[in-house]
Enzyme design. Structure first.
Site, PDB file in Angstrom:
ATOM      1  CD  GLN A  15     -56.089-110.346   3.106  1.00 12.77           C
ATOM      2  OE1 GLN A  15     -57.258-110.082   3.359  1.00 12.77           O
ATOM      3  NE2 GLN A  15     -55.484-109.882   2.031  1.00 12.77           N
ATOM      4  NE  ARG A  23     -63.795-111.278   9.007  1.00 13.01           N
ATOM      5  CZ  ARG A  23     -63.248-110.332   8.237  1.00 13.01           C
ATOM      6  NH1 ARG A  23     -63.666-109.092   8.313  1.00 13.01           N
ATOM      7  NH2 ARG A  23     -62.279-110.632   7.394  1.00 13.01           N
ATOM      8  NE  ARG A  66     -59.648-112.745   1.377  1.00  9.20           N
ATOM      9  CZ  ARG A  66     -60.284-112.185   2.417  1.00  9.20           C
ATOM     10  NH1 ARG A  66     -60.026-110.933   2.747  1.00  9.20           N
ATOM     11  NH2 ARG A  66     -61.136-112.892   3.149  1.00  9.20           N
TER      12      ARG A  66
HETATM   13  N1   CP Z   1     -59.140-108.050   4.234  1.00  7.36           N
HETATM   14  C1   CP Z   1     -60.338-108.374   4.732  1.00  7.36           C
HETATM   15  O1   CP Z   1     -60.543-109.448   5.294  1.00  7.36           O
HETATM   16  O2   CP Z   1     -61.307-107.427   4.560  1.00  7.36           O
HETATM   17  P1   CP Z   1     -62.732-107.388   5.274  1.00  7.36           P
HETATM   18  O3   CP Z   1     -62.467-107.202   6.750  1.00  7.36           O
HETATM   19  O4   CP Z   1     -63.449-106.226   4.680  1.00  7.36           O
HETATM   20  O5   CP Z   1     -63.425-108.689   5.018  1.00  7.36           O
HETATM   21  N1  NVA Z   2     -55.884-107.300  11.480  1.00  2.00           N
HETATM   22  C1  NVA Z   2     -57.144-106.782  10.970  1.00  2.00           C
HETATM   23  C2  NVA Z   2     -57.434-107.396   9.636  1.00  2.00           C
HETATM   24  C3  NVA Z   2     -58.702-106.962   8.981  1.00  2.00           C
HETATM   25  C4  NVA Z   2     -58.938-107.665   7.679  1.00  2.00           C
HETATM   26  C5  NVA Z   2     -58.234-107.096  11.975  1.00  2.00           C
HETATM   27  O1  NVA Z   2     -58.238-108.199  12.536  1.00  2.00           O
HETATM   28  O2  NVA Z   2     -59.080-106.231  12.208  1.00  2.00           O
END
Ligand code: CP
Ligand code: NVA
Length: 309
Positions: free
Chosen positions: A133, A103, A284
């Protein structure tokens, strides 16, 4: 060569449908109490430059349930491009683990990990994409509508990472993607044309006939300096019960979470009987188990067959 899940437009529609079928198969087996230890002895490195609830927990639980283990690594600790170059980090990880989930801010970071590590890499969200997602979301839509083709998915908000991956998924599924956003917050025009999506600047008009009303935060992680401006610019781009009343009679409310209740979505919409946001969150886990099972186990094709594909 290792296979990856970096974006949903980098896989074909068959692979997308295979992943959904395997997700359902694994979900059903889990409900029946059948253990599935295809990743015994394998380790997934999880690199997080941004915070997470769902992504971290679902990947960690997925690895545990598949018989392997997951390692949580904070971005600050390894300092991608600061403490160490991406090509060095990737090759070190690739010598020790059998898969990487990342991430990150820059999409280049996931492509760098994929290029250099020699092991499968899964994008757990970058500034441009959130493929896991959208996979979980389409699993959820199929459970609620009994199909994923011919749906109209209206995303109300910013043309961000979540919106982009949903647009890719809609194309694989044979569904229509509409982006209802303030002017200047859409995809760039070339991308809008290439994806065949419709952009609308009036949410009430955009949701006519919608099966899904989808929402996400107005300010994504990494954009915090713009939050005051975005709070102003996105006024009116909120999912509430009045907007739901303008959509198709069986429309569902979706949100990737975390939600800023009172901004992009009201409490009433979050808690509405047609809100399916927590089904999405659970899915998820099942969708990512399918991804890990296909990318990290040697017998990926066998499980696709077992799932009836
Ligand atoms: N929707 C999602 O990716 O949630 P988190 O940011 O908590 O992982
Ligand atoms: N668009 C948001 C999604 C979080 C899951 C972000 O990137 O913060």
């Amino acid at each position: 060569m290792a296979q990856h899940l970096l974006t949903l437009d980098a896989i074909d529609a068959k692979r997308f449908h295979d992943l959904l079928a395997v997700a359902t198969y694994l979900k059903n087996r889990r409900a029946a109490g059948v253990p599935e230890h295809a990743l015994a002895g394998k380790t997934l490195a999880m690199v997080f430059e941004k915070p997470s609830l769902r992504t971290r927990i679902s990947f960690e639980v997925a690895m545990t349930e598949l018989g392997g283990r997951a390692l949580y690594i904070r971005g600050e600790e390894i300092g991608i491009g600061k403490r160490e170059a991406i090509q060095d980090i990737a090759r070190v990880l690739g010598r020790m683990v059998q898969g990487i989930m990342a991430r990150v801010f820059r999409h280049d970071t996931v492509t760098g990990l994929a290029k250099w590590s020699g092991v499968p890499v899964v994008n757990g969200l970058c500034d441009l994409h959130h493929p896991c997602q959208a996979l979980g979301d389409f699993l959820t839509m199929r459970e609620h509508f009994g199909r994923i083709d011919g749906l109209t998915v209206v995303f109300v908000g910013d043309g961000n990472n979540v919106a982009r991956s949903l647009a890719h998924a809609c194309r694989h599924a044979g569904s229509r993607f509409v982006l209802a956003c303030p002017k200047g917050y859409g995809f760039d025009p070339a991308e809008t044309a290439a994806l065949g999506v419709t952009e609308h600047n009036d949410p009430a008009a955009a949701v006519a006939g919608a099966h899904v009303l989808y929402s996400d935060v107005w300010t994504s992680m990494g954009q915090e300096a713009e939050s005051a401006k975005r709070l102003k610019d996105f006024q009116g781009f909120q999912i509430d019960e009045a907007l739901l009343a303008k959509s198709a009679p069986d429309a569902r409310i979706m949100h990737c979470l975390p939600a800023h209740r009172g901004e992009e979505i009201t409490d009433g919409a979050m808690e509405h009987p047609r809100s399916i946001v927590f089904d999405q969150a659970e899915n998820r886990l099942h969708a990512q188990k399918a991804v890990l099972r296909l990318l990290m186990a040697a017998d990926g094709d066998a499980v696709v067959k077992a799932a009836g594909r």
